[in-house]
Motif scaffolding. Structure first.
Motif, PDB file in Angstrom:
ATOM      1  N   THR A 259     -34.080   9.095  44.862  1.00  0.00           N
ATOM      2  CA  THR A 259     -32.895   9.884  45.204  1.00  0.00           C
ATOM      3  C   THR A 259     -32.301   9.477  46.545  1.00  0.00           C
ATOM      4  OG1 THR A 259     -33.743  11.773  43.959  1.00  0.00           O
ATOM      5  CG2 THR A 259     -32.023  12.222  45.574  1.00  0.00           C
ATOM      6  N   VAL A 260     -33.112   9.460  47.598  1.00  0.00           N
ATOM      7  CA  VAL A 260     -32.620   9.174  48.956  1.00  0.00           C
ATOM      8  C   VAL A 260     -33.215   7.855  49.429  1.00  0.00           C
ATOM      9  CG1 VAL A 260     -32.522   9.960  51.344  1.00  0.00           C
ATOM     10  CG2 VAL A 260     -32.385  11.622  49.470  1.00  0.00           C
ATOM     11  N   PRO A 261     -32.378   6.910  49.770  1.00  0.00           N
ATOM     12  CA  PRO A 261     -32.907   5.614  50.199  1.00  0.00           C
ATOM     13  C   PRO A 261     -33.082   5.519  51.699  1.00  0.00           C
ATOM     14  CG  PRO A 261     -30.550   5.448  49.965  1.00  0.00           C
ATOM     15  CD  PRO A 261     -30.917   6.878  49.634  1.00  0.00           C
ATOM     16  N   HIS A 262     -33.802   4.491  52.116  1.00  0.00           N
ATOM     17  CA  HIS A 262     -33.638   3.976  53.476  1.00  0.00           C
ATOM     18  C   HIS A 262     -32.495   2.982  53.348  1.00  0.00           C
ATOM     19  CE1 HIS A 262     -34.308   2.900  57.526  1.00  0.00           C
ATOM     20  NE2 HIS A 262     -34.835   1.730  57.279  1.00  0.00           N
ATOM     21  N   PHE A 263     -31.406   3.177  54.066  1.00  0.00           N
ATOM     22  CA  PHE A 263     -30.106   2.660  53.666  1.00  0.00           C
ATOM     23  C   PHE A 263     -29.859   1.188  53.986  1.00  0.00           C
ATOM     24  CE2 PHE A 263     -29.501   7.211  53.722  1.00  0.00           C
ATOM     25  CZ  PHE A 263     -28.673   7.448  52.638  1.00  0.00           C
ATOM     26  N   GLU A 264     -30.716   0.526  54.699  1.00  0.00           N
ATOM     27  CA  GLU A 264     -30.463  -0.886  54.965  1.00  0.00           C
ATOM     28  C   GLU A 264     -30.443  -1.645  53.645  1.00  0.00           C
ATOM     29  OE1 GLU A 264     -33.760  -1.415  57.566  1.00  0.00           O
ATOM     30  OE2 GLU A 264     -35.031  -2.285  56.029  1.00  0.00           O
ATOM     31  N   SER A 314     -28.540  -9.145  55.987  1.00  0.00           N
ATOM     32  CA  SER A 314     -28.669  -7.716  55.700  1.00  0.00           C
ATOM     33  C   SER A 314     -27.494  -6.938  56.261  1.00  0.00           C
ATOM     34  CB  SER A 314     -29.964  -7.168  56.313  1.00  0.00           C
ATOM     35  OG  SER A 314     -29.935  -7.281  57.731  1.00  0.00           O
ATOM     36  N   LEU A 315     -27.373  -5.713  55.769  1.00  0.00           N
ATOM     37  CA  LEU A 315     -26.528  -4.695  56.385  1.00  0.00           C
ATOM     38  C   LEU A 315     -27.427  -3.632  56.985  1.00  0.00           C
ATOM     39  CD1 LEU A 315     -23.609  -4.030  53.861  1.00  0.00           C
ATOM     40  CD2 LEU A 315     -23.684  -5.628  55.787  1.00  0.00           C
ATOM     41  N   ASP A 316     -27.036  -3.123  58.125  1.00  0.00           N
ATOM     42  CA  ASP A 316     -27.817  -2.122  58.840  1.00  0.00           C
ATOM     43  C   ASP A 316     -27.827  -0.800  58.073  1.00  0.00           C
ATOM     44  OD1 ASP A 316     -29.217  -0.813  60.815  1.00  0.00           O
ATOM     45  OD2 ASP A 316     -27.976  -1.592  62.446  1.00  0.00           O
ATOM     46  N   ALA A 317     -28.813   0.032  58.368  1.00  0.00           N
ATOM     47  CA  ALA A 317     -28.872   1.374  57.793  1.00  0.00           C
ATOM     48  C   ALA A 317     -27.957   2.342  58.523  1.00  0.00           C
ATOM     49  CB  ALA A 317     -30.313   1.893  57.839  1.00  0.00           C
ATOM     50  N   ASP A 318     -27.644   2.049  59.781  1.00  0.00           N
ATOM     51  CA  ASP A 318     -26.955   3.014  60.646  1.00  0.00           C
ATOM     52  C   ASP A 318     -25.479   2.679  60.805  1.00  0.00           C
ATOM     53  OD1 ASP A 318     -29.565   3.736  60.927  1.00  0.00           O
ATOM     54  OD2 ASP A 318     -29.626   3.587  63.108  1.00  0.00           O
ATOM     55  N   SER A 319     -24.690   3.704  60.956  1.00  0.00           N
ATOM     56  CA  SER A 319     -23.312   3.609  61.440  1.00  0.00           C
ATOM     57  C   SER A 319     -22.995   4.944  62.098  1.00  0.00           C
ATOM     58  CB  SER A 319     -22.331   3.312  60.296  1.00  0.00           C
ATOM     59  OG  SER A 319     -22.396   4.312  59.296  1.00  0.00           O
ATOM     60  N   GLU A 320     -22.072   4.917  63.027  1.00  0.00           N
ATOM     61  CA  GLU A 320     -21.743   6.131  63.782  1.00  0.00           C
ATOM     62  C   GLU A 320     -22.988   6.748  64.422  1.00  0.00           C
ATOM     63  OE1 GLU A 320     -18.461   8.643  61.869  1.00  0.00           O
ATOM     64  OE2 GLU A 320     -19.414   7.732  60.115  1.00  0.00           O
ATOM     65  N   GLY A 321     -23.991   5.911  64.709  1.00  0.00           N
ATOM     66  CA  GLY A 321     -25.206   6.392  65.333  1.00  0.00           C
ATOM     67  C   GLY A 321     -26.148   7.141  64.410  1.00  0.00           C
ATOM     68  N   ARG A 396     -23.819  -5.954  60.421  1.00  0.00           N
ATOM     69  CA  ARG A 396     -24.316  -7.009  59.537  1.00  0.00           C
ATOM     70  C   ARG A 396     -25.096  -8.031  60.340  1.00  0.00           C
ATOM     71  NH1 ARG A 396     -20.943 -11.203  55.605  1.00  0.00           N
ATOM     72  NH2 ARG A 396     -20.584 -12.346  57.562  1.00  0.00           N
ATOM     73  N   ASP A 397     -26.281  -8.353  59.865  1.00  0.00           N
ATOM     74  CA  ASP A 397     -27.052  -9.460  60.439  1.00  0.00           C
ATOM     75  C   ASP A 397     -26.617 -10.712  59.696  1.00  0.00           C
ATOM     76  OD1 ASP A 397     -28.874 -11.406  61.140  1.00  0.00           O
ATOM     77  OD2 ASP A 397     -30.620 -10.089  61.046  1.00  0.00           O
ATOM     78  N   ASP A 398     -25.784 -11.534  60.347  1.00  0.00           N
ATOM     79  CA  ASP A 398     -25.207 -12.681  59.657  1.00  0.00           C
ATOM     80  C   ASP A 398     -26.020 -13.958  59.838  1.00  0.00           C
ATOM     81  OD1 ASP A 398     -24.595 -12.990  62.314  1.00  0.00           O
ATOM     82  OD2 ASP A 398     -22.431 -13.139  62.043  1.00  0.00           O
ATOM     83  N   LYS A 399     -27.257 -13.794  60.203  1.00  0.00           N
ATOM     84  CA  LYS A 399     -28.188 -14.926  60.204  1.00  0.00           C
ATOM     85  C   LYS A 399     -28.412 -15.398  58.762  1.00  0.00           C
ATOM     86  CE  LYS A 399     -32.564 -13.743  60.758  1.00  0.00           C
ATOM     87  NZ  LYS A 399     -32.105 -12.393  61.026  1.00  0.00           N
ATOM     88  N   VAL A 400     -28.382 -16.696  58.523  1.00  0.00           N
ATOM     89  CA  VAL A 400     -28.584 -17.274  57.195  1.00  0.00           C
ATOM     90  C   VAL A 400     -30.013 -17.807  57.110  1.00  0.00           C
ATOM     91  CG1 VAL A 400     -27.896 -19.131  55.619  1.00  0.00           C
ATOM     92  CG2 VAL A 400     -26.154 -17.848  56.888  1.00  0.00           C
ATOM     93  N   VAL A 401     -30.837 -17.176  56.288  1.00  0.00           N
ATOM     94  CA  VAL A 401     -32.240 -17.553  56.142  1.00  0.00           C
ATOM     95  C   VAL A 401     -32.396 -18.455  54.913  1.00  0.00           C
ATOM     96  CG1 VAL A 401     -34.580 -16.698  55.730  1.00  0.00           C
ATOM     97  CG2 VAL A 401     -33.053 -15.481  57.291  1.00  0.00           C
ATOM     98  N   SER A 402     -33.080 -19.564  55.079  1.00  0.00           N
ATOM     99  CA  SER A 402     -33.177 -20.556  54.004  1.00  0.00           C
ATOM    100  C   SER A 402     -33.725 -19.966  52.714  1.00  0.00           C
ATOM    101  CB  SER A 402     -34.067 -21.725  54.448  1.00  0.00           C
ATOM    102  OG  SER A 402     -33.447 -22.508  55.433  1.00  0.00           O
ATOM    103  N   GLY A 403     -34.914 -19.371  52.786  1.00  0.00           N
ATOM    104  CA  GLY A 403     -35.557 -18.897  51.575  1.00  0.00           C
ATOM    105  C   GLY A 403     -34.774 -17.821  50.866  1.00  0.00           C
ATOM    106  N   TRP A 404     -34.194 -16.901  51.623  1.00  0.00           N
ATOM    107  CA  TRP A 404     -33.443 -15.810  51.003  1.00  0.00           C
ATOM    108  C   TRP A 404     -32.166 -16.335  50.356  1.00  0.00           C
ATOM    109  CZ3 TRP A 404     -33.836 -12.023  55.745  1.00  0.00           C
ATOM    110  CH2 TRP A 404     -35.199 -11.823  56.017  1.00  0.00           C
ATOM    111  N   ASN A 405     -31.574 -17.367  50.951  1.00  0.00           N
ATOM    112  CA  ASN A 405     -30.429 -17.986  50.319  1.00  0.00           C
ATOM    113  C   ASN A 405     -30.849 -18.764  49.070  1.00  0.00           C
ATOM    114  OD1 ASN A 405     -27.461 -18.230  51.826  1.00  0.00           O
ATOM    115  ND2 ASN A 405     -29.101 -17.365  53.078  1.00  0.00           N
ATOM    116  N   GLY A 406     -32.067 -19.302  49.072  1.00  0.00           N
ATOM    117  CA  GLY A 406     -32.573 -19.911  47.848  1.00  0.00           C
ATOM    118  C   GLY A 406     -32.684 -18.901  46.726  1.00  0.00           C
ATOM    119  N   LEU A 407     -33.166 -17.685  47.050  1.00  0.00           N
ATOM    120  CA  LEU A 407     -33.208 -16.612  46.057  1.00  0.00           C
ATOM    121  C   LEU A 407     -31.809 -16.281  45.558  1.00  0.00           C
ATOM    122  CD1 LEU A 407     -35.758 -14.205  47.807  1.00  0.00           C
ATOM    123  CD2 LEU A 407     -36.174 -15.502  45.714  1.00  0.00           C
TER     124      LEU A 407
END
Length: 699
Positions: A259-264, A314-321, A396-407
Motif C-alpha cells: 500500500t505505502v511505498p518508500h518513494f525513491e 534514481s529519483l529521490d523519495a523527498d520533495s518539499e522537504g 534526480r541522481d543523474d549518475k549513469v551506472v554501467s551495470g544498471w544501464n545494462g539492465l
C-alpha cells in the motif's frame, strides 16, 4: 567554502560539498593523510535517494560544532555506494558482523590503513531510544583511539583478516533439478498467498525470483510457480508501490499489502521489472502485464533518460522537504483538479480516503481493480498527472551506472520486441552506444575495461565490478538477438573475455572485482565473492547468465564451464534462502531446458524472415538465445553454415546439443519451441568406447 567534493562525479557526493566537514573522496590519498596525522578514518557511505542519509546530513554534517570535531579527530571520507560497490561491500560485511544489521547511511571508523574497528548506521544528533548520539560516538571513538590504540588496532586487524577469508566454497556436485525443486518448496513456505510477495513487511520487489518462477513454469508447467508469480505481479502493480499515474515502481513497500511505498524510484528496479512484466505478457497475453510494461518503459524514457541517451540512477523519495509529497493525494485535491463528480469517482477507484493511507490525511494512489469505464479512468489519470507535474519534483541522481544501464538495455530491447515498440529498441541501442563510447577503454594488456559510472558524459575513475560487466554483456546480447546486429554480440564477447581473464577466483568461481583494478585497501580486506542477490542479481549469477548465453551462441565450452562454476556459490543458498538466489535459479532453468538456440536466416526486408524472428523472440523457453542474420552470416557463430531452405528464410533450432531439421514455417517453429514438462531435452547417448557422455559442445 566548499570542500573537495565539489568536483566529484557523484551527485550524492556533490550534495555534501557545502558541508563544513572536510570531506574527501575514497582513495589512497585519504589514508596517507590519516597515516601522516595519526588519526582514524571516518567512512560515511550512502546514496542520493537515501532518505535517512539526507536526515543525518542535515542533523550532523551541516552542524558546525559536529563538523569541527570530525575535522580535528578524523580524516572524513564520503562514499557513494552506487559508485563504489566494492567499498560498500567490505564495510557492509563488517557492519553486519559487528552489529547484526546493516543499511544506509553507514558509518564506519577504520585505522589509517583501512581496517574497520567500529561500525554503525544512522546516529541521531541527540540520544534517543537507547541509541547514542553521533557526537557521543565521535567522542568515544576518538578517546579509544587516543588511549587504547594498540587494542583498537589489534581488533581491527582481526576483523580485516576475517573479512579477507569470507567468500564461497563451491560445491562441485549437485543435481540442478533437485536444487530447483527444494528451492521452490522453501519459497512456498514464505509466500503470502493473500497479498503476494514473500515474507512480511517491508516487501521488496522480488524481480529475480519472479523471473525464475516464470521460467520454471514454462519448463515444467508447475501451477504453483505460476500462481506465486502472477499473484505477486498483480499485487505489486495494483498497490501503491506502483505509480498509478506515470508508471514505474518505488523501491519497496513499507507494509505487507503493497500500500505505502518508500518513494525513491531506482533504475535497477524498474529495468528488471520492465523485463519481468514483458515476459509475463509474453507468457499469457495479460492486459495488466502489457499495461505495466508499457507504462514503466515510458516512465524510464521520460524521467531517467539523460541527454546522452543513457539512464540516470534514481529519483529521490523527498520533495518539499517531505518523503512522498510528490505522489500523495487527498480527496479534496482530487476534487480541486477533477471536479466534484469525477473527483469522488477517482477517489473511490484509486483508494483515496478521508482518513488517508499515508500522512497528513493523504493517500497513495492504488488500483485494486479495473473499473468498467477504463477510458474515463485514463482521462482522469492524464489530468491528475498534468497537475502533478506542477508540484516541486523529487531530485534526480543523474549518475549513469554501467551495470544498471545494462539492465535497462536488456529490458527495453526485449520489451520493444514483445510489445511491438521499435522506439524502445532504439532507446536500448542508444544507451548501449553510450556505454561503449564512454564507459569502455582498453587496458595495457589490450583487454576491454569498463568504468563504473559517468555523469554528463564524463566517465568517473571508479572501476566497474563484476555485475557491471555481466549486465552490460547481457544487455548487448539481448540487443543482438532483437536487432540482428553482430556488433553488439562482438562487444559482449569482449567484456566476457575480460571477466574470464581478470575476475577468476582461486576456487573456480568469480571475484566481484578485477584482479588488477582494485586499490590496495580493498584488495587486502575485500569480500571476494558475494553469492547472494540484493536489489540486483549477484555478480556471479549475472555473469553465469551472460556466459551461458554466449556459450549457446558460440558453442564455447570454456564459457559454458565458467557459467556453471559461477553458479555453484549462489546455488548453495538456494534451498534455504531462495529469495537470495533467484537469479541463479533462473539460469538453472535455462540449463535444464537446453538451453534452446535459434538461428533465423533470411534477408532483413523479407516478411518471412520477420515472421520467423518474431516467433523465436516470443518463445517462453528459459534461456532461449536467438541469432538473426543474412544468408552467409558468420557472426554469431550459431549462424554459420545455415543456408536458406529452398530459397526461403529458415529457422534452425538446437537444444541440449542436438539440432533439428530447419523449418521455413512460423507455425512449425512455434511448435518446436513449445515448453512444458513433456518437452525435456533429448538425452545424449554415451560414447560407445568409454561410456562417457560427450562434452558440452554445440554440433
Amino acid at each position: 567554502m566548499p570542500n573537495s567534493l565539489a568536483s566529484a562525479t557523484s551527485p550524492y557526493l556533490q550534495q555534501h560539498a557545502d558541508n563544513p566537514v572536510d570531506w574527501v573522496e575514497w582513495g589512497d590519498a585519504a589514508f596517507a593523510d590519516a597515516t601522516a596525522r595519526g588519526v582514524p578514518v571516518l567512512v560515511s557511505v550512502g546514496y542520493a535517494a537515501c532518505h535517512w542519509c539526507h536526515v543525518m546530513a542535515h542533523e550532523s554534517f551541516e552542524d558546525a560544532g559536529t563538523a569541527a570535531f570530525m575535522n580535528e579527530h578524523f580524516v572524513c571520507v564520503k562514499v557513494d555506494r552506487e559508485e563504489r560497490p566494492d567499498v560498500d561491500a567490505v564495510y557492509m560485511a563488517a557492519t553486519q558482523a559487528m552489529t547484526g544489521a546493516g543499511g544506509w547511511p553507514m558509518t564506519v571508523f577504520t585505522t589509517p590503513t583501512g581496517e574497520p574497528f567500529f561500525c554503525g548506521t544512522y546516529f541521531p544528533p541527540r540520544p534517543v531510544q537507547g541509541m547514542p548520539s553521533f557526537p557521543q560516538v565521535l567522542a568515544s571513538v576518538a578517546a579509544a583511539w587516543t588511549t587504547r590504540r594498540d587494542e583498537v588496532e589489534t581488533s581491527a586487524a582481526t576483523i580485516a583478516a576475517a573479512l579477507a577469508e569470507r567468500g564461497t566454497t563451491p560445491d562441485p556436485s549437485g543435481d540442478h533439478d533437485a536444487v530447483a525443486g527444494r528451492a521452490l518448496a522453501a519459497l512456498g513456505t514464505a509466500f503470502d498467498a493473500g497479498r503476494g510477495g514473500f515474507g512480511r513487511a517491508p516487501k521488496f520487489p522480488p524481480s529475480m525470483v519472479l523471473e525464475w518462477l516464470l521460467r520454471h513454469h514454462a519448463r515444467t508447467g508447475d501451477a504453483a510457480a505460476l500462481a506465486m508469480a502472477d499473484t505477486t505481479l498483480e499485487a505489486m502493480a495494483r498497490g501503491g508501490m506502483y505509480d498509478q499515474l506515470a508508471g514505474g515502481f518505488a523501491r519497496y513497500s513499507v507494509d505487507a499489502a503493497w500500500t505505502v511505498p518508500h518513494f525513491e524510484k531506482m533504475l535497477y528496479d524498474n529495468a528488471q521489472l520492465l523485463r519481468v512484466y514483458a515476459h509475463a505478457f509474453r507468457a499469457d497475453g495479460s492486459d495488466l502485464a502489457h499495461r505495466v510494461a508499457t507504462e514503466t518503459a515510458g516512465w524510464m524514457l521520460d524521467e531517467l533518460r539523460t541527454a546522452q541517451g543513457a539512464f540516470a540512477s534514481s529519483l529521490d523519495a523527498d520533495s518539499e522537504g517531505r518523503e512522498g509529497a510528490f505522489y500523495a493525494w487527498s480527496p479534496a485535491q482530487l476534487r480541486d483538479v477533477l471536479g466534484d463528480d469525477d473527483g469522488a469517482w477517482a477517489a473511490e477507484v484509486l483508494g483515496v480516503t478521508e482518513e488517508g493511507t499515508f500522512e497528513h490525511g493523504t493517500s497513495v494512489l492504488q488500483r485494486r481493480s479495473d473499473p468498467a469505464d477504463t477510458e474515463r479512468l485514463d482521462r482522469l489519470r492524464a489530468r491528475l498527472l498534468g497537475d502533478r507535474e506542477r508540484r516541486p519534483r523529487p531530485g534526480r541522481d543523474d549518475k549513469v551506472v554501467s551495470g544498471w544501464n545494462g539492465l535497462a538495455v536488456a529490458g527495453l530491447a526485449e520489451a520493444g520486441a514483445l510489445l511491438d515498440r521499435p522506439d524502445l529498441v532504439d532507446a536500448a541501442a542508444a544507451a548501449a552506444r553510450f556505454l561503449l563510447d564512454t564507459h569502455v577503454r582498453r587496458a595495457h594488456d589490450g583487454s576491454v575495461r569498463l568504468v563504473r559510472a559517468s555523469r554528463d558524459g564524463v566517465p568517473g575513475a571508479a572501476p566497474a565490478v563484476l555485475e557491471d560487466y555481466a549486465h552490460v554483456a547481457d544487455g548487448l546480447l539481448a540487443l543482438s538477438a532483437v536487432t540482428g546486429d553482430p556488433a553488439w554480440f562482438a562487444a559482449a564477447g569482449d567484456l566476457l573475455e575480460t571477466v574470464l581473464l581478470h575476475f577468476a577466483a582461486q576456487d573456480g568461481g568469480l571475484r566481484d572485482t578485477a584482479d588488477d583494478e582494485t586499490d590496495a585497501i580493498i584488495g587486502r580486506i575485500r569480500v571476494l565473492q558475494d553469492a547472494a542477490d540484493g536489489p540486483t542479481p549477484s555478480g556471479q549469477s549475472a555473469a553465469a547468465a551472460a556466459l551461458l548465453a554466449y556459450a549457446s551462441l558460440t558453442g564455447s565450452l570454456r564459457h559454458r564451464e565458467a557459467a556453471e562454476r559461477a553458479l555453484r556459490g549462489p546455488l548453495q543458498l538456494a534451498a534455504r534462502f531462495p529469495t537470495a538466489a533467484g537469479a541463479a535459479l533462473a539460469v538453472v532453468e535455462a540449463i535444464l531446458d537446453g538451453p534452446r538456440e535459434v538461428a533465423v536466416v533470411g534477408r532483413r526486408d523479407d516478411p518471412a524472415t520477420h515472421a520467423l524472428h518474431r516467433v523465436a523472440l516470443r518463445s517462453t523457453a528459459p534461456g532461449l538465445v536467438v541469432a538473426l542474420g543474412e544468408p552467409g552470416a558468420e557472426s554469431p557463430p550459431l549462424l554459420r553454415d545455415r543456408p536458406l531452405v529452398g530459397g526461403a528464410p529458415a529457422a534452425y533450432v538446437c537444444r541440449g546439443f542436438v539440432c533439428e531439421l530447419p523449418t521455413t514455417s512460423p507455425q512449425d517453429l512455434a511448435t518446436s519451441l513449445a515448453c512444458g514438462a513433456d518437452t525435456a531435452p533429448p538425452a545424449l547417448p554415451p560414447d560407445p568406447v568409454s561410456g562417457n557422455r560427450p562434452p558440452s559442445e554445440t554440433p
